[in-house]
Design a protein around this motif. Structure first.
Motif, PDB file in Angstrom:
ATOM      1  N   PRO A   1       0.443  -0.894   0.228  1.00  0.00           N
ATOM      2  CA  PRO A   1       0.069   0.585  -0.040  1.00  0.00           C
ATOM      3  C   PRO A   1       0.428   0.897   0.140  1.00  0.00           C
ATOM      4  N   ASP A   2       0.397   2.247  -0.736  1.00  0.00           N
ATOM      5  CA  ASP A   2       1.556   3.406  -0.754  1.00  0.00           C
ATOM      6  C   ASP A   2       1.383   4.087   0.783  1.00  0.00           C
ATOM      7  N   ASP A   3       0.518   3.893   1.832  1.00  0.00           N
ATOM      8  CA  ASP A   3       1.156   4.791   2.528  1.00  0.00           C
ATOM      9  C   ASP A   3       1.453   3.297   3.559  1.00  0.00           C
ATOM     10  N   LEU A   4       2.258   2.585   3.230  1.00  0.00           N
ATOM     11  CA  LEU A   4       2.927   1.523   4.012  1.00  0.00           C
ATOM     12  C   LEU A   4       4.172   1.831   3.980  1.00  0.00           C
ATOM     13  N   SER A   5       5.223   2.315   5.468  1.00  0.00           N
ATOM     14  CA  SER A   5       7.050   2.588   4.749  1.00  0.00           C
ATOM     15  C   SER A   5       7.601   1.178   4.729  1.00  0.00           C
TER      16      SER A   5
ATOM     17  N   LEU B   1      -1.935  -7.543   6.228  1.00  0.00           N
ATOM     18  CA  LEU B   1      -1.928  -5.901   5.351  1.00  0.00           C
ATOM     19  C   LEU B   1      -3.441  -4.864   6.133  1.00  0.00           C
ATOM     20  N   HIS B   2      -4.646  -5.813   5.932  1.00  0.00           N
ATOM     21  CA  HIS B   2      -5.655  -5.363   6.150  1.00  0.00           C
ATOM     22  C   HIS B   2      -5.716  -5.039   7.363  1.00  0.00           C
ATOM     23  N   LEU B   3      -5.392  -5.857   8.006  1.00  0.00           N
ATOM     24  CA  LEU B   3      -5.488  -5.314   9.333  1.00  0.00           C
ATOM     25  C   LEU B   3      -4.347  -4.515   9.820  1.00  0.00           C
ATOM     26  N   VAL B   4      -3.521  -4.251   9.846  1.00  0.00           N
ATOM     27  CA  VAL B   4      -2.342  -3.357   9.414  1.00  0.00           C
ATOM     28  C   VAL B   4      -3.412  -1.345   9.628  1.00  0.00           C
TER      29      VAL B   4
END
Length: 342
Positions: free
Chosen positions: A135-139, A297-300
């Motif tokens: 995802p774009d917002d995951l570093s 990733l959804h839970l994150v």
């Protein structure tokens, strides 16, 4: 490219120039943006892994951008932000066909079966099976921490260990794997007890959801039995120790489940009579396939899990040899992330 190169087992590696990998058919090459320092890297450096051939570049927790795409790869292009499990499955064997890529008999592992991610670039074989779009917002730092320890803990706790709300779960060892397991089990509604020798690690465990923390001692098993009313439903060895295995099994209630995630290069002794008489389960758990990442990733994304807080240190590539050697004296609390040169 610059890379950390091991030339002799147990001798600190050096950072030097080596050839940049080229993408084979079906593979991609990533520009490494972040990579994690893991105890498994230390085991490899010490010569505990028979797959390693020297000279060798370690590193298996990684995230980056695709820099080159090999023939036969579709759906991916240069510039895509990605990560990958540390187990790169073939995608075509019986186990892969059944969705069990984490035990693929033809698996490749960066940093073990081939040169890894303690470098500016790393190859990813069987790209169509093993790449995970970020995802774009995951570093990149957070994504690198997912690839081994967090994903391994997620699958171990949720899928293999079948942890349910209200159960008593004991995590032995609060390094990256253990702290990840604490966070995940607590998010599932379990009451978590964290055990470690390091007060700093136990402090982090409380912050990440542990209801109780115990400084490891000869009384640990009895303390667990007292806190859990007769024994835990689930125990997990997140470090890899014969002593911890014995404590874990003794701390279980009848029909309890033990998760073995920490490596045991020197072997282990089991009280098989107790396993039989108490109907205990000994469960091994080894990574997580790429197709299982979306739930995590959804839970994150929803904020139920926050793996970024597990990162306690970032270092440049030049400091990696010393950090790797320091693991001989203990595992630091939290995750260490390495930044290759820009």
């Amino acid at each position: 490219m610059r890379a950390v190169v091991i030339s002799q087992y147990g001798v600190p590696p050096v950072v030097t120039d080596v050839p940049r990998p080229e993408p084979a058919d079906g593979a991609v090459v990533l520009k490494v943006e972040a990579t994690g320092l893991c105890r498994s890297d230390w085991h490899g450096w010490m010569g505990h892994d028979p797959d390693i051939v020297l000279p060798h570049v370690p590193g298996h927790e990684l995230a980056g951008t695709i820099a080159a795409v090999g023939a036969g790869v579709s759906g991916w292009q240069v510039g895509d932000r990605v990560t990958t499990p540390f187990i790169c499955a073939c995608g075509s064997c019986e186990q892969c066909s059944e969705g069990n890529q984490q035990v693929c008999p033809r698996q490749e592992q960066p940093g073990f079966t081939y040169w890894g991610s303690f470098a500016e670039y790393v190859a990813v074989p069987y790209a169509s099976v093993n790449l995970v779009r970020l995802p774009d917002d995951l570093s990149f730092d957070t994504a690198a921490g997912l690839g081994c320890r967090f994903a391994t803990s997620f699958r171990a706790i949720r899928q293999v260990g079948r942890v349910a709300a209200g159960e008593r779960v004991v995590i032995f060892g609060c390094g990256g794997v253990g702290l990840s397991a604490v966070m995940i089990a607590a998010a599932l509604g379990a009451r978590v007890i964290a055990v470690d020798t390091n007060p700093a690690a136990l402090k982090l465990a409380r912050e990440y959801g542990a209801a109780d923390t115990l400084q490891a001692s000869p009384d640990t098993v009895q303390e667990i039995r007292d806190l859990t009313g007769g024994g835990a439903h689930v125990t997990m060895d997140a470090l890899g120790s014969n002593d911890i295995v014995q404590q874990s099994l003794l701390a279980l209630r009848p029909r309890g489940r033990h998760l073995q995630v920490g490596l045991l290069p020197s072997g282990v002794q089991l009280d098989v009579g107790r396993l039989i008489g108490q109907e205990l389960e000994w469960l091994g758990s080894h990574g997580m396939p790429a197709h299982a990442y979306p739930e995590m990733l959804h839970l994150v994304a929803q904020g139920n899990l926050n793996p970024s807080v597990l990162i306690t240190r970032t270092i440049p590539l030049d400091e990696t040899p010393a950090a790797l050697a320091a693991l001989s004296h203990g595992t630091p609390a939290g995750l260490t992330i390495i930044h290759p040169p820009a």
